[in-house]
Design a protein around this motif. Structure first.
Motif, PDB file in Angstrom:
ATOM      1  N   LEU A  47      -8.001  12.629  49.529  1.00  0.00           N
ATOM      2  CA  LEU A  47      -8.218  11.241  49.924  1.00  0.00           C
ATOM      3  C   LEU A  47      -7.228  10.775  50.983  1.00  0.00           C
ATOM      4  CD1 LEU A  47      -8.899   9.637  46.409  1.00  0.00           C
ATOM      5  CD2 LEU A  47     -10.588  10.110  48.205  1.00  0.00           C
ATOM      6  N   GLY A  48      -6.267  11.614  51.301  1.00  0.00           N
ATOM      7  CA  GLY A  48      -5.296  11.261  52.331  1.00  0.00           C
ATOM      8  C   GLY A  48      -4.077  10.517  51.830  1.00  0.00           C
ATOM      9  N   TRP A  49      -3.852  10.529  50.523  1.00  0.00           N
ATOM     10  CA  TRP A  49      -2.674   9.872  49.982  1.00  0.00           C
ATOM     11  C   TRP A  49      -1.433  10.725  50.261  1.00  0.00           C
ATOM     12  CZ3 TRP A  49      -3.144   6.578  44.971  1.00  0.00           C
ATOM     13  CH2 TRP A  49      -4.321   5.811  45.019  1.00  0.00           C
ATOM     14  N   THR A  50      -0.292  10.059  50.429  1.00  0.00           N
ATOM     15  CA  THR A  50       0.982  10.726  50.689  1.00  0.00           C
ATOM     16  C   THR A  50       1.732  10.946  49.385  1.00  0.00           C
ATOM     17  OG1 THR A  50       1.143   9.703  52.878  1.00  0.00           O
ATOM     18  CG2 THR A  50       3.184  10.567  51.921  1.00  0.00           C
ATOM     19  N   SER A  51       2.338  12.103  49.220  1.00  0.00           N
ATOM     20  CA  SER A  51       3.104  12.383  48.005  1.00  0.00           C
ATOM     21  C   SER A  51       4.590  12.438  48.310  1.00  0.00           C
ATOM     22  CB  SER A  51       2.653  13.699  47.374  1.00  0.00           C
ATOM     23  OG  SER A  51       2.922  14.793  48.226  1.00  0.00           O
ATOM     24  N   LEU A  52       5.367  11.854  47.409  1.00  0.00           N
ATOM     25  CA  LEU A  52       6.822  11.843  47.510  1.00  0.00           C
ATOM     26  C   LEU A  52       7.385  12.336  46.189  1.00  0.00           C
ATOM     27  CD1 LEU A  52       7.252   8.281  49.064  1.00  0.00           C
ATOM     28  CD2 LEU A  52       7.313  10.452  50.297  1.00  0.00           C
ATOM     29  N   ALA A  53       8.318  13.289  46.254  1.00  0.00           N
ATOM     30  CA  ALA A  53       8.924  13.827  45.036  1.00  0.00           C
ATOM     31  C   ALA A  53      10.304  13.211  44.836  1.00  0.00           C
ATOM     32  CB  ALA A  53       9.036  15.344  45.119  1.00  0.00           C
ATOM     33  N   LEU A  76       5.320  10.653  43.290  1.00  0.00           N
ATOM     34  CA  LEU A  76       4.611   9.416  43.590  1.00  0.00           C
ATOM     35  C   LEU A  76       3.621   9.678  44.715  1.00  0.00           C
ATOM     36  CD1 LEU A  76       4.400   6.293  43.211  1.00  0.00           C
ATOM     37  CD2 LEU A  76       6.127   6.090  45.019  1.00  0.00           C
ATOM     38  N   HIS A  77       2.363   9.278  44.496  1.00  0.00           N
ATOM     39  CA  HIS A  77       1.317   9.397  45.515  1.00  0.00           C
ATOM     40  C   HIS A  77       0.922   7.994  45.961  1.00  0.00           C
ATOM     41  CE1 HIS A  77       0.426  13.722  44.591  1.00  0.00           C
ATOM     42  NE2 HIS A  77       0.988  13.364  43.448  1.00  0.00           N
ATOM     43  N   ILE A  78       0.916   7.756  47.278  1.00  0.00           N
ATOM     44  CA  ILE A  78       0.670   6.427  47.829  1.00  0.00           C
ATOM     45  C   ILE A  78      -0.524   6.475  48.771  1.00  0.00           C
ATOM     46  CG2 ILE A  78       1.683   4.489  49.079  1.00  0.00           C
ATOM     47  CD1 ILE A  78       4.433   5.614  48.407  1.00  0.00           C
ATOM     48  N   SER A  79      -1.417   5.502  48.640  1.00  0.00           N
ATOM     49  CA  SER A  79      -2.595   5.447  49.501  1.00  0.00           C
ATOM     50  C   SER A  79      -2.188   5.083  50.929  1.00  0.00           C
ATOM     51  CB  SER A  79      -3.578   4.406  48.965  1.00  0.00           C
ATOM     52  OG  SER A  79      -3.034   3.098  49.063  1.00  0.00           O
ATOM     53  N   PRO A  80      -3.020   5.411  51.914  1.00  0.00           N
ATOM     54  CA  PRO A  80      -2.673   5.116  53.312  1.00  0.00           C
ATOM     55  C   PRO A  80      -2.370   3.649  53.571  1.00  0.00           C
ATOM     56  CG  PRO A  80      -4.494   6.667  53.234  1.00  0.00           C
ATOM     57  CD  PRO A  80      -4.269   6.204  51.821  1.00  0.00           C
ATOM     58  N   ASP A  81      -3.044   2.726  52.856  1.00  0.00           N
ATOM     59  CA  ASP A  81      -2.777   1.306  53.082  1.00  0.00           C
ATOM     60  C   ASP A  81      -1.654   0.777  52.201  1.00  0.00           C
ATOM     61  OD1 ASP A  81      -3.910   1.184  50.571  1.00  0.00           O
ATOM     62  OD2 ASP A  81      -5.675   0.044  51.181  1.00  0.00           O
ATOM     63  N   THR A  82      -1.060   1.627  51.389  1.00  0.00           N
ATOM     64  CA  THR A  82       0.061   1.324  50.484  1.00  0.00           C
ATOM     65  C   THR A  82      -0.280   0.268  49.428  1.00  0.00           C
ATOM     66  OG1 THR A  82       1.136  -0.440  51.785  1.00  0.00           O
ATOM     67  CG2 THR A  82       1.688   1.850  52.364  1.00  0.00           C
ATOM     68  N   LEU A  83      -1.545  -0.048  49.231  1.00  0.00           N
ATOM     69  CA  LEU A  83      -1.935  -1.042  48.229  1.00  0.00           C
ATOM     70  C   LEU A  83      -2.116  -0.433  46.843  1.00  0.00           C
ATOM     71  CD1 LEU A  83      -4.527  -3.269  50.137  1.00  0.00           C
ATOM     72  CD2 LEU A  83      -2.087  -3.693  49.733  1.00  0.00           C
ATOM     73  N   ARG A  84      -2.161   0.876  46.772  1.00  0.00           N
ATOM     74  CA  ARG A  84      -2.371   1.537  45.483  1.00  0.00           C
ATOM     75  C   ARG A  84      -1.530   2.804  45.423  1.00  0.00           C
ATOM     76  NH1 ARG A  84      -8.202   0.744  47.419  1.00  0.00           N
ATOM     77  NH2 ARG A  84      -7.051  -0.220  49.121  1.00  0.00           N
ATOM     78  N   TRP A  85      -1.122   3.157  44.219  1.00  0.00           N
ATOM     79  CA  TRP A  85      -0.304   4.349  44.058  1.00  0.00           C
ATOM     80  C   TRP A  85      -0.496   4.943  42.661  1.00  0.00           C
ATOM     81  CZ3 TRP A  85       1.452  -0.602  44.689  1.00  0.00           C
ATOM     82  CH2 TRP A  85       2.163  -1.200  43.646  1.00  0.00           C
ATOM     83  N   ALA A  86      -0.188   6.224  42.558  1.00  0.00           N
ATOM     84  CA  ALA A  86      -0.286   6.934  41.283  1.00  0.00           C
ATOM     85  C   ALA A  86       0.989   7.744  41.103  1.00  0.00           C
ATOM     86  CB  ALA A  86      -1.513   7.854  41.277  1.00  0.00           C
ATOM     87  N   GLN A  87       1.582   7.654  39.935  1.00  0.00           N
ATOM     88  CA  GLN A  87       2.849   8.332  39.685  1.00  0.00           C
ATOM     89  C   GLN A  87       2.726   9.270  38.490  1.00  0.00           C
ATOM     90  OE1 GLN A  87       6.200   5.730  39.206  1.00  0.00           O
ATOM     91  NE2 GLN A  87       7.692   7.378  39.311  1.00  0.00           N
ATOM     92  N   PRO A 101       2.812  10.983  25.067  1.00  0.00           N
ATOM     93  CA  PRO A 101       3.544  10.544  26.262  1.00  0.00           C
ATOM     94  C   PRO A 101       2.595  10.206  27.402  1.00  0.00           C
ATOM     95  CG  PRO A 101       3.627  12.928  26.082  1.00  0.00           C
ATOM     96  CD  PRO A 101       2.967  12.432  24.819  1.00  0.00           C
ATOM     97  N   ILE A 102       2.974   9.222  28.201  1.00  0.00           N
ATOM     98  CA  ILE A 102       2.201   8.894  29.398  1.00  0.00           C
ATOM     99  C   ILE A 102       2.395  10.001  30.427  1.00  0.00           C
ATOM    100  CG2 ILE A 102       1.891   7.257  31.285  1.00  0.00           C
ATOM    101  CD1 ILE A 102       1.032   6.187  28.573  1.00  0.00           C
ATOM    102  N   ALA A 103       1.311  10.437  31.042  1.00  0.00           N
ATOM    103  CA  ALA A 103       1.395  11.467  32.080  1.00  0.00           C
ATOM    104  C   ALA A 103       1.238  10.857  33.479  1.00  0.00           C
ATOM    105  CB  ALA A 103       0.327  12.539  31.856  1.00  0.00           C
ATOM    106  N   TRP A 104       0.214  10.021  33.669  1.00  0.00           N
ATOM    107  CA  TRP A 104      -0.034   9.363  34.949  1.00  0.00           C
ATOM    108  C   TRP A 104      -0.009   7.852  34.774  1.00  0.00           C
ATOM    109  CZ3 TRP A 104      -0.256  11.246  39.797  1.00  0.00           C
ATOM    110  CH2 TRP A 104      -0.525  12.613  39.987  1.00  0.00           C
ATOM    111  N   GLN A 105       0.617   7.176  35.722  1.00  0.00           N
ATOM    112  CA  GLN A 105       0.544   5.720  35.798  1.00  0.00           C
ATOM    113  C   GLN A 105      -0.047   5.372  37.157  1.00  0.00           C
ATOM    114  OE1 GLN A 105       4.184   3.520  35.107  1.00  0.00           O
ATOM    115  NE2 GLN A 105       3.440   1.729  36.200  1.00  0.00           N
ATOM    116  N   VAL A 106      -1.124   4.606  37.144  1.00  0.00           N
ATOM    117  CA  VAL A 106      -1.805   4.205  38.374  1.00  0.00           C
ATOM    118  C   VAL A 106      -1.668   2.699  38.531  1.00  0.00           C
ATOM    119  CG1 VAL A 106      -4.015   4.148  39.588  1.00  0.00           C
ATOM    120  CG2 VAL A 106      -3.455   6.102  38.115  1.00  0.00           C
TER     121      VAL A 106
END
Length: 272
Positions: A47-53, A76-87, A101-106
């Motif tokens: 989807l073109g999201w950016t990932s940061l470790a 952390l994965h961030i959408s191109p418009d930075t309005l949404r992210w998934a960690q 345990p929580i695995a993903w937080q969106v």
């Protein structure tokens, strides 16, 4: 194309070092194949999201890189418009949901004017990766990720279209699969579920609270949950409906690793 499923197909011998692959169903009991991070991360990359470790650990002078002790590591994965992210928070001492345990937080925010999330959703291990991926694809397609495009009936319509049953005690707020193992329910959210609306956090015991969607699988009542998901009160109903539609889908999913608690309840056919 859907593969035929055979409930009694045995797990036969396979060559050394090779795991058998099966098409299995129902998907809401199929687990995550041990690949929840990879399945979701691959979708977000497409989807073109950016990932940061983010890596935090302990290092002593003159220590070789391979000897470094990593205490916490999240992605952390961030959408191109930075309005949404998934960690991916599983390695980072997350809080628990249904003793898991929580695995993903969106999360998503309403616009560029605020850095704070308007809503968050939480997913434990063994949520089928395909389901979370479909939820994120629906989120990515939204121009305004914090605006709901419909009401709670969207969620119930999505699952009942696949044969799930409305909750007999709360037909307008819940549904269960035909085997009574998996549930979706609109009600008070658990503690620590974040939401931008302060009423979701500060309501007095005798006051009405904002309701959010919860979903979970409990194959054997009282024996613990296979997986759980929680959506803050402000998560748009149509996005929860995308999750529910995928969760209740009758299409099989490919698995090499099956949850111990549901192996005997899954229909399966060899892949390939």
């Amino acid at each position: 194309m859907e593969a035929p499923l055979h409930p009694d197909f045995p797990f036969g011998p396979t060559p050394a070092g090779v795991q058998s692959a099966y098409w299995v169903g129902p998907r809401h009991l199929a687990g995550d194949d041990g690949r929840l991070y990879d399945t979701v991360a691959d979708t977000l990359t497409e989807l073109g999201w950016t990932s940061l470790a983010f890596v935090r650990g302990r290092r002593v002078p003159d220590e070789a890189p391979e000897d470094r002790q990593v205490l916490r590591s999240t992605v952390l994965h961030i959408s191109p418009d930075t309005l949404r992210w998934a960690q991916w928070v599983l390695p980072d001492e997350p809080f628990h949901l249904g003793s898991l345990p929580i695995a993903w937080q969106v999360s998503a925010r309403a616009g560029m004017s605020s850095p704070l999330a308007q809503w968050s959703a939480y997913f434990t291990p063994d949520v089928p990766g395909e389901v979370l991926a479909d939820f994120l694809v629906a989120l990515d397609a939204r121009d305004k990720p914090a605006v709901s495009l419909g009401g709670p009936e969207l969620v119930l319509d999505a699952v009942t279209a696949h044969g799930w049953l409305r909750d007999i005690d709360a037909s307008g707020a819940g549904a269960v699969d035909p085997t009574f193992a998996s549930h979706v329910h609109l009600g008070e959210v658990p503690p620590l579920i974040q939401d931008a609306d302060p009423l979701a956090l500060v309501a007095e015991p005798d006051e009405a609270v904002l309701a959010g969607w919860q979903a979970w699988a409990e194959p054997v009542p009282g024996a613990g949950y296979l997986w759980a998901a929680s959506f803050g009160a402000s998560v748009p109903h149509d996005l929860v409906a995308a999750f529910a539609d995928s969760l209740s889908s009758t299409a099989p999913v490919l698995r090499r690793v099956l949850p111990e608690s549901t192996q005997e309840r899954l229909l399966r056919a060899p892949a390939g």
